[in-house]
Design a protein around this motif. Structure first.
Motif, mmCIF file in Angstrom:
data_model
loop_
_atom_site.group_PDB
_atom_site.id
_atom_site.type_symbol
_atom_site.label_atom_id
_atom_site.label_comp_id
_atom_site.label_asym_id
_atom_site.label_seq_id
_atom_site.Cartn_x
_atom_site.Cartn_y
_atom_site.Cartn_z
ATOM 1 N N UNK A 156 0.827 -1.220 0.000
ATOM 2 C CA UNK A 156 0.000 0.000 0.000
ATOM 3 C C UNK A 156 0.856 1.263 0.000
ATOM 4 N N UNK A 157 1.919 1.238 0.780
ATOM 5 C CA UNK A 157 2.801 2.406 0.866
ATOM 6 C C UNK A 157 3.477 2.704 -0.477
ATOM 7 N N UNK A 158 3.940 1.648 -1.146
ATOM 8 C CA UNK A 158 4.575 1.805 -2.455
ATOM 9 C C UNK A 158 3.558 2.344 -3.464
ATOM 10 N N UNK A 159 2.342 1.806 -3.417
ATOM 11 C CA UNK A 159 1.287 2.238 -4.337
ATOM 12 C C UNK A 159 0.979 3.728 -4.150
ATOM 13 N N UNK A 160 0.742 4.130 -2.918
ATOM 14 C CA UNK A 160 0.385 5.531 -2.651
ATOM 15 C C UNK A 160 1.510 6.495 -3.031
ATOM 16 N N UNK A 161 2.750 6.104 -2.722
ATOM 17 C CA UNK A 161 3.896 6.958 -3.064
ATOM 18 C C UNK A 161 4.008 7.119 -4.582
ATOM 19 N N UNK A 162 3.759 6.033 -5.299
ATOM 20 C CA UNK A 162 3.851 6.067 -6.757
ATOM 21 C C UNK A 162 2.802 6.991 -7.354
ATOM 22 N N UNK A 163 1.566 6.889 -6.885
ATOM 23 C CA UNK A 163 0.495 7.746 -7.405
ATOM 24 C C UNK A 163 0.785 9.216 -7.085
ATOM 25 N N UNK A 164 1.203 9.462 -5.859
ATOM 26 C CA UNK A 164 1.528 10.838 -5.455
ATOM 27 C C UNK A 164 2.669 11.397 -6.302
ATOM 28 N N UNK A 165 3.694 10.590 -6.530
ATOM 29 C CA UNK A 165 4.842 11.028 -7.335
ATOM 30 C C UNK A 165 4.412 11.330 -8.765
ATOM 31 N N UNK A 166 3.529 10.500 -9.307
ATOM 32 C CA UNK A 166 3.052 10.724 -10.679
ATOM 33 C C UNK A 166 2.255 12.024 -10.769
ATOM 34 N N UNK A 167 1.356 12.226 -9.811
ATOM 35 C CA UNK A 167 0.526 13.439 -9.797
ATOM 36 C C UNK A 167 1.405 14.688 -9.762
ATOM 37 N N UNK A 168 2.526 14.615 -9.043
ATOM 38 C CA UNK A 168 3.429 15.773 -8.904
ATOM 39 C C UNK A 168 4.501 15.851 -9.990
ATOM 40 N N UNK A 169 4.469 14.907 -10.925
ATOM 41 C CA UNK A 169 5.491 14.854 -11.968
ATOM 42 C C UNK A 169 5.126 15.795 -13.119
ATOM 43 N N UNK A 170 6.020 16.732 -13.422
ATOM 44 C CA UNK A 170 5.760 17.689 -14.512
ATOM 45 C C UNK A 170 5.722 17.003 -15.875
ATOM 46 N N UNK A 171 6.262 15.773 -15.965
ATOM 47 C CA UNK A 171 6.283 15.051 -17.238
ATOM 48 C C UNK A 171 5.053 14.159 -17.437
ATOM 49 N N UNK A 172 4.131 14.184 -16.495
ATOM 50 C CA UNK A 172 2.948 13.331 -16.622
ATOM 51 C C UNK A 172 2.105 13.769 -17.830
ATOM 52 N N UNK A 173 1.349 12.805 -18.363
ATOM 53 C CA UNK A 173 0.484 13.075 -19.514
ATOM 54 C C UNK A 173 -0.857 12.386 -19.257
ATOM 55 N N UNK A 174 -1.781 13.149 -18.704
ATOM 56 C CA UNK A 174 -3.072 12.584 -18.295
ATOM 57 C C UNK A 174 -3.860 12.059 -19.499
ATOM 58 N N UNK A 175 -3.721 12.727 -20.643
ATOM 59 C CA UNK A 175 -4.425 12.259 -21.852
ATOM 60 C C UNK A 175 -3.979 10.849 -22.208
ATOM 61 N N UNK A 176 -2.664 10.621 -22.217
ATOM 62 C CA UNK A 176 -2.136 9.277 -22.501
ATOM 63 C C UNK A 176 -2.592 8.279 -21.439
ATOM 64 N N UNK A 177 -2.587 8.722 -20.190
ATOM 65 C CA UNK A 177 -2.997 7.840 -19.090
ATOM 66 C C UNK A 177 -4.410 7.332 -19.329
ATOM 67 N N UNK A 178 -5.322 8.228 -19.676
ATOM 68 C CA UNK A 178 -6.713 7.827 -19.883
ATOM 69 C C UNK A 178 -6.877 7.002 -21.163
#
Length: 198
Positions: A156-178
């Protein structure tokens, strides 16, 4: 020196060769057995060998040579993208479920294989430099989709940290994610989790 001519064959292949590479140079496989006994060469698995340099051969090279069709995924991909504080003790590799599972038995490196649908293999396939070697890896968005698919099997800790890190990542691409989520039939789950975090 005789050893140098054998070493050059390995040098040309980044330190890891197939038996066929060796015999193509005109040498018999018994020469490899001698090199193993003399401590110059290590057998990785049937038909694959590495030269024992002072600096070990990159694990990235070994993975690419032994499993060229494999793609780094899950915890290993999270580590590459700096989405986890925990260094994985095992390499997580995605391969097509159409491949024979016996091919993926290896004792040399700790590895965990995910046998996935062939059509999922191309979604988000990317490449990163790892130890100065290009290594196939699923991109950020595909990695996030994967951990959401396997959420129940994750720490659970690894999962939550990963999601939080992705949300805060300037390189994220929500369109691609969806887009990926839709292709992988998890759009509802991804929308719900991302909605909570964003």
């Amino acid at each position: 020196m005789e050893i140098e001519k054998y070493k050059r064959i390995f040098d040309a292949q980044q330190g890891v060769i197939k038996l066929a590479d060796f015999t193509a140079e005109g040498y018999h496989n018994t020469v490899l057995d001698r090199l193993i006994n003399d401590g110059y060469v290590n057998k990785l698995k049937t038909g694959y060998y590495e030269w024992l340099y002072e600096e070990p051969v990159s694990e990235g090279v070994i993975i690419k040579k032994l499993f060229p069709e494999g793609i780094v995924c899950m915890d290993s991909a999270l580590f590459i993208y700096d989405y986890t504080d925990k260094t994985p003790l095992t390499w997580h590799i995605a391969v097509s479920r159409n491949k024979s599972k016996s091919k993926y038995k290896i004792d040399y490196l700790p590895m965990k294989f995910y046998f996935i649908k062939e059509e999922f293999m191309k979604i988000g396939k990317s490449e990163v430099l790892f130890e100065n070697q290009p290594l196939p890896v699923f991109d950020r968005e595909r990695t996030i989709c994967d951990i959401m698919r396997f959420e129940r099997k994750m720490d659970k800790e690894v999962f939550n940290k990963a999601i939080k890190s992705y949300v805060n990542d300037s390189k994220r691409n929500i369109t691609n994610l969806m887009d990926y989520a839709e292709l992988m039939n998890i759009k509802k789950k991804v929308s719900s989790i991302m909605g909570m975090w964003m």
